[in-house]
Design a protein around this motif. Sequence first.
Motif, PDB file in Angstrom:
ATOM      1  N   GLY A  81      -3.055  -8.930   4.447  1.00  0.00           N
ATOM      2  CA  GLY A  81      -3.108  -9.643   3.358  1.00  0.00           C
ATOM      3  C   GLY A  81      -2.961  -8.549   2.194  1.00  0.00           C
ATOM      4  N   ALA A  82      -2.689  -7.246   2.247  1.00  0.00           N
ATOM      5  CA  ALA A  82      -2.420  -6.417   1.106  1.00  0.00           C
ATOM      6  C   ALA A  82      -1.267  -6.705   0.579  1.00  0.00           C
ATOM      7  CB  ALA A  82      -2.276  -5.282   1.852  1.00  0.00           C
ATOM      8  N   SER A  83      -0.276  -7.307   1.220  1.00  0.00           N
ATOM      9  CA  SER A  83       1.060  -7.404   0.543  1.00  0.00           C
ATOM     10  C   SER A  83       1.254  -9.156   0.693  1.00  0.00           C
ATOM     11  CB  SER A  83       2.256  -6.885   1.266  1.00  0.00           C
ATOM     12  OG  SER A  83       3.389  -7.346   0.671  1.00  0.00           O
ATOM     13  N   ASP A  84       0.781  -9.837   1.624  1.00  0.00           N
ATOM     14  CA  ASP A  84       1.068 -11.089   1.582  1.00  0.00           C
ATOM     15  C   ASP A  84      -0.283 -12.111   1.948  1.00  0.00           C
ATOM     16  OD1 ASP A  84       2.206 -13.510   2.438  1.00  0.00           O
ATOM     17  OD2 ASP A  84       2.833 -13.036   4.386  1.00  0.00           O
ATOM     18  N   ASP A  85      -0.889 -12.334   0.935  1.00  0.00           N
ATOM     19  CA  ASP A  85      -0.327 -12.400  -0.502  1.00  0.00           C
ATOM     20  C   ASP A  85      -1.512 -11.911  -1.493  1.00  0.00           C
ATOM     21  OD1 ASP A  85       1.222 -13.126  -2.834  1.00  0.00           O
ATOM     22  OD2 ASP A  85       0.465 -14.968  -2.836  1.00  0.00           O
ATOM     23  N   LYS A  86      -2.891 -11.779  -0.783  1.00  0.00           N
ATOM     24  CA  LYS A  86      -3.774 -11.412  -1.577  1.00  0.00           C
ATOM     25  C   LYS A  86      -3.786 -10.388  -2.570  1.00  0.00           C
ATOM     26  CE  LYS A  86      -7.778 -12.502   1.402  1.00  0.00           C
ATOM     27  NZ  LYS A  86      -8.632 -11.826   2.389  1.00  0.00           N
ATOM     28  N   GLY A  87      -3.032  -9.288  -2.216  1.00  0.00           N
ATOM     29  CA  GLY A  87      -2.646  -8.089  -3.158  1.00  0.00           C
ATOM     30  C   GLY A  87      -1.590  -8.702  -4.166  1.00  0.00           C
ATOM     31  N   GLN A  88      -0.802  -9.486  -3.929  1.00  0.00           N
ATOM     32  CA  GLN A  88       0.082 -10.005  -4.998  1.00  0.00           C
ATOM     33  C   GLN A  88      -0.576 -10.904  -6.016  1.00  0.00           C
ATOM     34  OE1 GLN A  88       4.036  -9.899  -4.622  1.00  0.00           O
ATOM     35  NE2 GLN A  88       4.180  -9.695  -2.427  1.00  0.00           N
ATOM     36  N   VAL A  89      -1.521 -11.828  -5.536  1.00  0.00           N
ATOM     37  CA  VAL A  89      -2.366 -12.665  -6.473  1.00  0.00           C
ATOM     38  C   VAL A  89      -3.183 -11.640  -7.162  1.00  0.00           C
ATOM     39  CG1 VAL A  89      -4.153 -14.015  -6.111  1.00  0.00           C
ATOM     40  CG2 VAL A  89      -2.345 -14.466  -4.642  1.00  0.00           C
ATOM     41  N   PHE A  90      -3.685 -10.645  -6.700  1.00  0.00           N
ATOM     42  CA  PHE A  90      -4.522  -9.966  -7.304  1.00  0.00           C
ATOM     43  C   PHE A  90      -3.771  -9.316  -8.643  1.00  0.00           C
ATOM     44  CE2 PHE A  90      -7.897  -6.496  -7.935  1.00  0.00           C
ATOM     45  CZ  PHE A  90      -8.986  -7.361  -7.863  1.00  0.00           C
ATOM     46  N   ILE A  91      -2.400  -9.035  -8.412  1.00  0.00           N
ATOM     47  CA  ILE A  91      -1.630  -8.325  -9.432  1.00  0.00           C
ATOM     48  C   ILE A  91      -1.711  -9.142 -10.745  1.00  0.00           C
ATOM     49  CG2 ILE A  91       0.881  -8.131 -10.159  1.00  0.00           C
ATOM     50  CD1 ILE A  91       1.229  -6.792  -7.489  1.00  0.00           C
ATOM     51  N   PHE A 141       6.356  -8.112  -5.287  1.00  0.00           N
ATOM     52  CA  PHE A 141       6.268  -6.751  -5.147  1.00  0.00           C
ATOM     53  C   PHE A 141       6.052  -6.305  -3.921  1.00  0.00           C
ATOM     54  CE2 PHE A 141       5.122  -8.890  -9.341  1.00  0.00           C
ATOM     55  CZ  PHE A 141       5.943  -8.100  -9.861  1.00  0.00           C
ATOM     56  N   GLY A 142       6.193  -6.925  -3.022  1.00  0.00           N
ATOM     57  CA  GLY A 142       6.190  -6.365  -1.635  1.00  0.00           C
ATOM     58  C   GLY A 142       7.278  -5.779  -1.436  1.00  0.00           C
ATOM     59  N   LEU A 143       7.487  -4.991  -0.018  1.00  0.00           N
ATOM     60  CA  LEU A 143       8.767  -4.406   0.541  1.00  0.00           C
ATOM     61  C   LEU A 143       8.746  -4.761   1.857  1.00  0.00           C
ATOM     62  CD1 LEU A 143       7.787  -0.557  -0.228  1.00  0.00           C
ATOM     63  CD2 LEU A 143       9.773  -1.963  -1.385  1.00  0.00           C
ATOM     64  N   PRO A 144      10.234  -4.987   1.853  1.00  0.00           N
ATOM     65  CA  PRO A 144      10.620  -5.774   3.410  1.00  0.00           C
ATOM     66  C   PRO A 144       9.821  -5.076   4.523  1.00  0.00           C
ATOM     67  CG  PRO A 144      12.413  -5.053   2.038  1.00  0.00           C
ATOM     68  CD  PRO A 144      11.493  -4.372   1.372  1.00  0.00           C
ATOM     69  N   ASP A 145       9.563  -3.809   4.502  1.00  0.00           N
ATOM     70  CA  ASP A 145       8.769  -3.208   5.738  1.00  0.00           C
ATOM     71  C   ASP A 145       7.513  -2.821   5.602  1.00  0.00           C
ATOM     72  OD1 ASP A 145       9.079  -1.416   3.779  1.00  0.00           O
ATOM     73  OD2 ASP A 145      10.142   0.134   5.135  1.00  0.00           O
ATOM     74  N   GLU A 146       6.822  -3.745   4.869  1.00  0.00           N
ATOM     75  CA  GLU A 146       5.139  -3.683   4.639  1.00  0.00           C
ATOM     76  C   GLU A 146       4.495  -4.372   5.817  1.00  0.00           C
ATOM     77  OE1 GLU A 146       4.607  -4.917   0.952  1.00  0.00           O
ATOM     78  OE2 GLU A 146       4.516  -2.816   0.063  1.00  0.00           O
ATOM     79  N   ASN A 147       5.064  -4.577   6.896  1.00  0.00           N
ATOM     80  CA  ASN A 147       4.397  -5.312   8.262  1.00  0.00           C
ATOM     81  C   ASN A 147       3.711  -6.515   7.786  1.00  0.00           C
ATOM     82  OD1 ASN A 147       5.395  -2.923   9.623  1.00  0.00           O
ATOM     83  ND2 ASN A 147       3.539  -1.632   8.999  1.00  0.00           N
ATOM     84  N   ASN A 186      -0.701  -3.223  10.742  1.00  0.00           N
ATOM     85  CA  ASN A 186      -0.623  -2.368   9.622  1.00  0.00           C
ATOM     86  C   ASN A 186      -0.052  -2.531   8.680  1.00  0.00           C
ATOM     87  OD1 ASN A 186      -2.136  -0.208  11.349  1.00  0.00           O
ATOM     88  ND2 ASN A 186      -0.217   0.058  12.527  1.00  0.00           N
ATOM     89  N   GLU A 187      -0.222  -4.092   8.036  1.00  0.00           N
ATOM     90  CA  GLU A 187       0.249  -4.546   6.844  1.00  0.00           C
ATOM     91  C   GLU A 187      -0.335  -3.545   5.668  1.00  0.00           C
ATOM     92  OE1 GLU A 187      -0.867  -8.664   6.051  1.00  0.00           O
ATOM     93  OE2 GLU A 187       0.040  -8.404   3.815  1.00  0.00           O
ATOM     94  N   PHE A 188       0.581  -3.522   4.833  1.00  0.00           N
ATOM     95  CA  PHE A 188       0.130  -2.473   3.821  1.00  0.00           C
ATOM     96  C   PHE A 188       0.942  -3.074   2.260  1.00  0.00           C
ATOM     97  CE2 PHE A 188       3.974  -0.458   5.146  1.00  0.00           C
ATOM     98  CZ  PHE A 188       4.562   0.007   4.187  1.00  0.00           C
ATOM     99  N   ILE A 189       0.360  -2.615   1.070  1.00  0.00           N
ATOM    100  CA  ILE A 189       1.323  -2.598   0.096  1.00  0.00           C
ATOM    101  C   ILE A 189       1.322  -1.318  -0.502  1.00  0.00           C
ATOM    102  CG2 ILE A 189      -0.936  -2.936  -1.446  1.00  0.00           C
ATOM    103  CD1 ILE A 189       1.090  -4.863  -2.951  1.00  0.00           C
ATOM    104  N   PHE A 190       2.496  -1.038  -0.985  1.00  0.00           N
ATOM    105  CA  PHE A 190       2.761   0.414  -1.627  1.00  0.00           C
ATOM    106  C   PHE A 190       2.164   0.381  -3.104  1.00  0.00           C
ATOM    107  CE2 PHE A 190       6.510   2.698  -3.630  1.00  0.00           C
ATOM    108  CZ  PHE A 190       6.133   3.857  -3.646  1.00  0.00           C
ATOM    109  N   LEU A 191       1.354   1.275  -3.362  1.00  0.00           N
ATOM    110  CA  LEU A 191       0.399   1.258  -4.482  1.00  0.00           C
ATOM    111  C   LEU A 191       1.381   1.395  -5.817  1.00  0.00           C
ATOM    112  CD1 LEU A 191      -2.792   3.043  -3.365  1.00  0.00           C
ATOM    113  CD2 LEU A 191      -2.463   0.740  -3.597  1.00  0.00           C
TER     114      LEU A 191
END
Length: 459
Positions: free
Chosen positions: A116-126, A419-425, A430-435
């Motif tokens: 959920g770091a990138s999809d989508d909790k991290g992006q909601v948190f933005i 604001f994700g990246l295509p290769d953020e798993n 190992n899903e991640f968000i680029f800080l």
Amino acid sequence: MNSILHFIEDNQTRYLDELKTFLSIPSVSTNPQNKSDMEKCAHWLSDHLKNIGLDHIQIFPTEGHPIVYGDWLHAPGKPTVLIYGHYDVQPPEPIELWTSPPFEATIRDGNLYARGASDDKGQVFIHLKAIEAYLKNAGKLPINIKFIIEGEEEIGSDHLEPFIKTHKELLKTNLVLISDTSMFAKGIPSVCYSLRGLSYMQIDLVGPGKDLHSGSYGGSVHNPIQALTEIVAQLHDKNGRITIPGFYNDVRKLTKEERNAFKKLPWSDKKFAKDLNVKVLYGEKGFTTLERLWARPTLECNGIWGGFTGEGAKTVLPSKASAKISMRLVPDQDPDKIAKLFEKHIRKITPKSVHITVKNLHGGHPAITPIDSPGVRAAVAALEKGFGKKPLYQREGGSIPIVVQFKQLLGADTVLLGFGLPDENAHAPNEFIFLDNFFGGIRTVAHFYNEFPNYISKK
Ligand code: BES
Ligand code: ZN
């Protein structure tokens, strides 16, 4: 604006600590065992919306998972933006492939790893942090904001459409803003103007009424796994085209301008193949990779099973075999129509030697937003300010089923400012968000709130 940007800069550590808490709740929508985690996550969110200063916070129960709502409507005469996101995540399995546990967010090499770091909790948190920065520093927002965060996006958003239908006034808006997509690449900000749709099917075949000894019976009945693989293998021709009659009828053709625009994007098939560890790429003949990914429909077998798959060997002629097959759709294909064409074709090519059941699991419409719409233009300006670079225009191959309903039911266009990246798993271990993108995202959406009124009045 300056004090807001400074605040964002000064609060980075706290933001990450809070996000880690949000990510620690295993809000896996598809798993009934996580039902109470879904409730917990909705409550955590609603508490957070309250803490940052939103009003009218409500948790709407549905027959599935709850929908969280909050708003800030103190900018009379200014436009309203409805921000949509999802707090549900995909299952973390296979757990053993994660370097750090999926629900214990961990920072490594400038990335934050968690489901959920990138999809989508991290992006909601933005968005939550951009709103907080405004309210803490300016005491107000430059636009009216409504926030709706659902818990069923990853399973088809079934209960969101009826909710929108019965809450049209509550959700009334000039624009929908979604951060649930990716930028083109690291250091290349982009605004997305189209998503593919989806039609998700399951085929179940039954051959003999029970599992049989493959020695005593092999040669006398059609093995359902063989029948199934013969069916699946027929769904593409040698040019990678889908063989279902009528499948391509409603596909909107790419314009010359769009094909040219895609060709100008910084893309390398060679690098793409290398990153994916494949020797050659595969797909529909006559189209480039980006065209195939973004603007052409596809059919994938997501999973296929039956018979004996355990350790060692078992000589069995199985009774059953199944497959899950999804089709990504493009404008102007309709998921219900495609599901019917699929079922008709599958029934036609299924041999008499097996019984078949075809299930339509869920679907979603493709979406496209005009790139000269006020929201897209404001997004371009905001990205340029947030990342210090002019963004590209791009489409995406993934789906966000509710986008079309926002247009149909609320009359609002959607801006996909991801604001994700295509290769953020996403959807993988190992899903991640680029800080850098996480913080760049907070700056960008803060600029967006500020810019949007300028564009809507200039329409
Ligand atoms: N965030 C994705 C949508 C997405 C994926 C956008 C890839 C851009 C690129 C979203 O959460 C998602 O995964 N949606 C599902 C929808 C489906 C279950 C109806 C998808 O695309 O598989
Ligand atoms: Zn998502």
